[in-house]
Design a protein around this motif. Sequence first.
Motif, PDB file in Angstrom:
ATOM      1  N   SER A   1      -8.505   1.679   1.773  1.00 33.72           N
ATOM      2  CA  SER A   1      -8.659   0.294   2.219  1.00 33.72           C
ATOM      3  C   SER A   1     -10.098   0.013   2.641  1.00 33.72           C
ATOM      4  O   SER A   1     -10.685  -1.009   2.251  1.00 33.72           O
ATOM      5  CB  SER A   1      -7.697   0.023   3.372  1.00 33.72           C
ATOM      6  N   GLN A   2     -10.675   0.911   3.419  1.00 36.21           N
ATOM      7  CA  GLN A   2     -12.060   0.734   3.855  1.00 36.21           C
ATOM      8  C   GLN A   2     -13.026   0.782   2.680  1.00 36.21           C
ATOM      9  O   GLN A   2     -13.987   0.010   2.617  1.00 36.21           O
ATOM     10  CB  GLN A   2     -12.440   1.794   4.887  1.00 36.21           C
TER      11      GLN A   2
ATOM     12  N   PHE B   1      -4.004   8.406   6.650  1.00 35.73           N
ATOM     13  CA  PHE B   1      -5.465   8.443   6.735  1.00 35.73           C
ATOM     14  C   PHE B   1      -6.096   8.102   5.390  1.00 35.73           C
ATOM     15  O   PHE B   1      -7.046   7.319   5.317  1.00 35.73           O
ATOM     16  CB  PHE B   1      -5.922   9.837   7.196  1.00 35.73           C
TER      17      PHE B   1
ATOM     18  N   LYS C   1      -4.797   6.365   2.944  1.00 34.06           N
ATOM     19  CA  LYS C   1      -4.602   4.938   2.654  1.00 34.06           C
ATOM     20  C   LYS C   1      -5.631   4.100   3.392  1.00 34.06           C
ATOM     21  O   LYS C   1      -6.175   3.136   2.845  1.00 34.06           O
ATOM     22  CB  LYS C   1      -3.187   4.496   3.050  1.00 34.06           C
ATOM     23  N   ASN C   2      -5.911   4.468   4.628  1.00 31.40           N
ATOM     24  CA  ASN C   2      -6.921   3.769   5.412  1.00 31.40           C
ATOM     25  C   ASN C   2      -8.306   3.924   4.771  1.00 31.40           C
ATOM     26  O   ASN C   2      -9.080   2.962   4.701  1.00 31.40           O
ATOM     27  CB  ASN C   2      -6.936   4.301   6.849  1.00 31.40           C
ATOM     28  N   GLN C   3      -8.596   5.123   4.284  1.00 35.61           N
ATOM     29  CA  GLN C   3      -9.885   5.364   3.621  1.00 35.61           C
ATOM     30  C   GLN C   3     -10.014   4.512   2.351  1.00 35.61           C
ATOM     31  O   GLN C   3     -11.069   3.959   2.074  1.00 35.61           O
ATOM     32  CB  GLN C   3     -10.050   6.844   3.276  1.00 35.61           C
TER      33      GLN C   3
END
Length: 124
Positions: free
Chosen positions: A72-73, A66, A68-70
């Motif tokens: 990236s975003q 999660f 890592k996704n944050q």
Amino acid sequence: MQKSEQVVQKANADLNSAITALETSYSSLEGLDSPKSGIMSKMLAARALVDSQRVIIQHNSEWVGFAKNQVSQAKEQLKLDTIEYEKFNYLELQEIEKEIKKIKIQEAKDLDEIALMTYGQKNK
């Protein structure tokens, strides 16, 4: 744009925290020893601790994903904000150059008018 930079920094900090928590949970799992002999209740308790630690590892692993996704975003938003900022600066520069051109044209007209007036006075 500064807000986007702050969001990226916070997302990176959260990712680092998640990674640290995951590493800690793996270390805790390695530190658990299962009894080789003894009463069954101790073996069951040790098994419950191992299962519990695996659940924590799974949770921390999902948290890392999660985070890592944050990150990236947040980086993507920073990229978009940077493009918007550069576009704004470019348009502002174009507007300034347009105004400078108008002023130069007006100055040229004024100089022509002065030249015509002085030429007219000399011919009299």
